[in-house]
Design an enzyme around this catalytic site. Structure first.
Site, mmCIF file in Angstrom:
data_model
loop_
_atom_site.group_PDB
_atom_site.id
_atom_site.type_symbol
_atom_site.label_atom_id
_atom_site.label_comp_id
_atom_site.label_asym_id
_atom_site.label_seq_id
_atom_site.Cartn_x
_atom_site.Cartn_y
_atom_site.Cartn_z
ATOM 1 C CE LYS A 32 3.417 9.449 -6.659
ATOM 2 N NZ LYS A 32 4.559 8.938 -5.892
ATOM 3 C CG ASP B 96 2.951 5.834 -5.192
ATOM 4 O OD1 ASP B 96 3.909 6.214 -4.524
ATOM 5 O OD2 ASP B 96 1.765 5.946 -4.785
HETATM 6 P P1 NDP Z 1 1.990 -0.938 -2.299
HETATM 7 O O1 NDP Z 1 0.845 -0.837 -3.214
HETATM 8 O O2 NDP Z 1 3.063 -1.926 -2.560
HETATM 9 O O3 NDP Z 1 1.478 -1.175 -0.794
HETATM 10 C C1 NDP Z 1 0.605 -0.284 -0.189
HETATM 11 C C2 NDP Z 1 0.248 -0.811 1.182
HETATM 12 O O4 NDP Z 1 -0.522 0.173 1.879
HETATM 13 C C3 NDP Z 1 -0.604 -2.067 1.133
HETATM 14 O O5 NDP Z 1 -0.338 -2.822 2.282
HETATM 15 C C4 NDP Z 1 -2.011 -1.479 1.173
HETATM 16 O O6 NDP Z 1 -2.996 -2.376 1.638
HETATM 17 C C5 NDP Z 1 -1.825 -0.359 2.154
HETATM 18 N N1 NDP Z 1 -2.843 0.695 1.911
HETATM 19 C C6 NDP Z 1 -3.061 1.370 0.761
HETATM 20 N N2 NDP Z 1 -4.084 2.221 0.907
HETATM 21 C C7 NDP Z 1 -4.498 2.067 2.185
HETATM 22 C C8 NDP Z 1 -5.515 2.674 2.956
HETATM 23 N N3 NDP Z 1 -6.312 3.610 2.437
HETATM 24 N N4 NDP Z 1 -5.652 2.271 4.252
HETATM 25 C C9 NDP Z 1 -4.846 1.319 4.784
HETATM 26 N N5 NDP Z 1 -3.859 0.717 4.097
HETATM 27 C C10 NDP Z 1 -3.698 1.087 2.826
HETATM 28 O O7 NDP Z 1 2.599 0.553 -2.217
HETATM 29 P P2 NDP Z 1 4.043 1.032 -1.750
HETATM 30 O O8 NDP Z 1 4.534 0.161 -0.652
HETATM 31 O O9 NDP Z 1 4.856 1.235 -2.944
HETATM 32 O O10 NDP Z 1 3.697 2.495 -1.183
HETATM 33 C C11 NDP Z 1 3.360 2.728 0.189
HETATM 34 C C12 NDP Z 1 3.567 4.202 0.503
HETATM 35 O O11 NDP Z 1 4.937 4.571 0.265
HETATM 36 C C13 NDP Z 1 2.739 5.190 -0.328
HETATM 37 O O12 NDP Z 1 2.443 6.324 0.464
HETATM 38 C C14 NDP Z 1 3.716 5.595 -1.428
HETATM 39 O O13 NDP Z 1 3.395 6.849 -2.000
HETATM 40 C C15 NDP Z 1 5.004 5.672 -0.623
HETATM 41 N N6 NDP Z 1 6.227 5.599 -1.406
HETATM 42 C C16 NDP Z 1 6.483 4.520 -2.200
HETATM 43 C C17 NDP Z 1 7.680 4.459 -2.895
HETATM 44 C C18 NDP Z 1 8.075 3.248 -3.688
HETATM 45 O O14 NDP Z 1 9.219 3.199 -4.143
HETATM 46 N N7 NDP Z 1 7.222 2.255 -3.852
HETATM 47 C C19 NDP Z 1 8.633 5.580 -2.883
HETATM 48 C C20 NDP Z 1 8.304 6.618 -1.931
HETATM 49 C C21 NDP Z 1 7.115 6.620 -1.255
HETATM 50 P P3 NDP Z 1 -3.953 -3.132 0.580
HETATM 51 O O15 NDP Z 1 -3.120 -4.223 0.001
HETATM 52 O O16 NDP Z 1 -5.094 -3.627 1.396
HETATM 53 O O17 NDP Z 1 -4.369 -2.102 -0.429
#
Ligand code: NDP
Length: 447
Positions: A128, A168
């Site tokens: 990571k 991510d």
């Molecule tokens: P994105 O950046 O596309 O979206 C993240 C989302 O989470 C946004 O809506 C963001 O809001 C919100 N968010 C981030 N930080 C916070 C916080 N501290 N409090 C509240 N909301 C928050 O990321 P992904 O959708 O790719 O990833 C989401 C999760 O899934 C993570 O845990 C990631 O590690 C996990 N994941 C992702 C994979 C992938 O293929 N993308 C694979 C496996 C796991 P805002 O826009 O306001 O920041």
């Protein structure tokens, strides 16, 4: 040497060696809790110090990233890569760009990735990386200059057979494209060194959708195992990024109704459901306009709850898809009181240890992220395969393979986690992921 492998003793040593890294401690505790009884029954793992070795990354490093903003100021961020374990394949895991990124966050994510990648059945080790760079509010050119500067250094340590990063939080198709372009430019080679690429240069169909789709498939697998299904169920989803978006798309296709979405400023509640048209609006809002979720409430005339999380809304199924520790003990108790029957994690470690305890004690179905969100890295693995054989598979072929992999992960969890008719998916995922990596490490001898 390792005769005293009690959970308390093991965790005390780990905390002493990794001071202040609470999220890493949390991730290790959850695994150690499941696997230590198994290790004590199978002393070859204890005698070889497998858990001690598995909780120490192969290597981690930080580097300086210097870039210039649009006003001509020199800006400095810190870049990271944690190469955690390559026992069953090259290091593989995403890059996160978010101000909260530090070594502890990346060690927790890299550690989780070891088990997740093992569960996919594909030959992938774990890693990571990322940076404390915040893409929010930056111009496209600033993001490009940052990505290029970041890859200038990272390119020295990665390669298609060594370490293959992906996206991510904060790293989507735009960032992957800038980084891939820079790697290709520096190394003068066109290889599958990153996954999540665009289709024009070696990307895979279904990769964008894979994590969210896989999470919805996993929920459906858990429900079907109980003779139930998602059809007609009210669903709570948090987040509004990549994982949340495609989780909603698949929930809709499976007949569920999603009534919430969130971002770091709050959540929206739309009792009529987020249908395909509204979802298209969300995808455009978040990936093109890079706006806030409150705009959804204004457009569709529904409630927006500033600074709150969606777990107080009554619903049958919950899908935390935003970030770590976004569902705590009180949220779990509220979900239970409101009649929720299952929680399936799209994000990495969104539920606290105490929340999981509450849900499991009440015998709710609980799908942990390392199993339920493994669809993303699984299709990344399939992108690597397609790059190696220089062919591209169809969307139908890839979705079929994704569905099949999620079913296999469910089966592994059931095999190792079922007791008296209840499946402890946390234990099942931890043990199922552990055994394959542990056996490879044993076979290599003391490395
Ligand atoms: P994105 O950046 O596309 O979206 C993240 C989302 O989470 C946004 O809506 C963001 O809001 C919100 N968010 C981030 N930080 C916070 C916080 N501290 N409090 C509240 N909301 C928050 O990321 P992904 O959708 O790719 O990833 C989401 C999760 O899934 C993570 O845990 C990631 O590690 C996990 N994941 C992702 C994979 C992938 O293929 N993308 C694979 C496996 C796991 P805002 O826009 O306001 O920041």
């Amino acid at each position: 040497m390792y005769s005293d492998l009690s959970l308390e003793h093991f965790m005390a040593g780990l905390i002493k060696r990794n001071p202040g890294e609470e999220v890493f401690h949390q991730a290790v505790y959850e695994v150690a809790h499941s696997v230590i009884p198994y290790i004590l029954d199978n002393t070859k793992y204890r005698d070889a110090g497998i858990l001690e070795r598995m909780t120490e990354p192969d290597r981690s490093f930080t580097f300086r990233v210097v870039w210039e903003d649009d006003a001509g100021n020199i800006r400095i961020n810190r870049g990271y890569r944690v190469q955690f374990n390559n026992s069953i394949g090259p290091y593989k895991g995403g890059l996160r760009f978010h101000p909260s990124v530090d070594l502890a966050v990346l060690k927790f994510l890299g550690f989780e990735q070891t088990f997740k990648n093992s569960l996919t059945t594909l030959p992938m080790g774990s890693g990571k990386g990322g940076s404390d760079f915040n893409p929010k509010g930056k111009s496209d050119r600033e993001v490009m200059r940052f990505c290029q500067a970041f890859m200038q250094e990272l390119s020295k340590y990665i390669g298609p057979n060594t370490d293959i990063p992906a996206g991510d939080i904060g790293v989507g198709s735009r960032e992957i494209s800038y980084m891939f372009g820079q790697y290709k430019h520096i190394r003068q080679e066109f290889t599958g060194v990153l996954t999540g690429k665009a289709m024009e240069f070696g990307g895979s169909l279904i990769r964008t959708e894979a994590t969210g789709y896989g999470c919805a498939f996993f929920m459906e697998n858990m429900l079907q195992h109980q003779g139930d299904s998602m059809a007609g169920r009210t669903c709570l989803v948090s987040g509004s990024g990549n994982v949340a978006q495609y989780c909603i798309e698949k929930i809709n296709q499976l007949g569920g109704k999603v009534v919430t979405l969130s971002d770091s400023s709050g959540f929206i509640y739309d009792p009529d459901g987020i249908d395909a048209e509204k979802l298209a609006y969300v995808i455009n809002l978040k990936t093109v306009q890079r706006g806030r979720i409150s705009a959804y409430a204004e457009k569709y005339g529904c409630e927006f709850h500033r600074g709150k999380r969606p777990w107080g809304v009554p619903g049958d199924l919950a899908f935390p898809c935003a970030t770590q520790n976004e569902l705590d003990k009180t949220d779990a108790e509220t979900l239970l009181a409101n009649g929720c029957i299952a929680v399936c994690e799209g994000a990495n470690m969104p539920s606290t240890v105490e929340a999981i305890k509450v849900l499991q004690q009440a015998k709710l179905l609980f799908g942990p992220g390392k199993a339920a969100n493994a669809g993303g890295v699984a299709v990344s693995g399939l992108e690597m395969t397609q790059n190696s054989i220089r062919l591209a598979w169809s969307a139908e072929e890839l979705e079929g393979r994704l569905k099949d992999i999620m079913e296999k992960i469910h089966k592994t969890c059931a095999t190792y986690g079922e007791q008296d008719g209840y499946i402890d998916y946390v234990k099942g995922a931890n043990l199922g992921g552990f055994i394959k990596v542990a056996n490879a490490m044993l076979a290599y001898g003391a490395i």
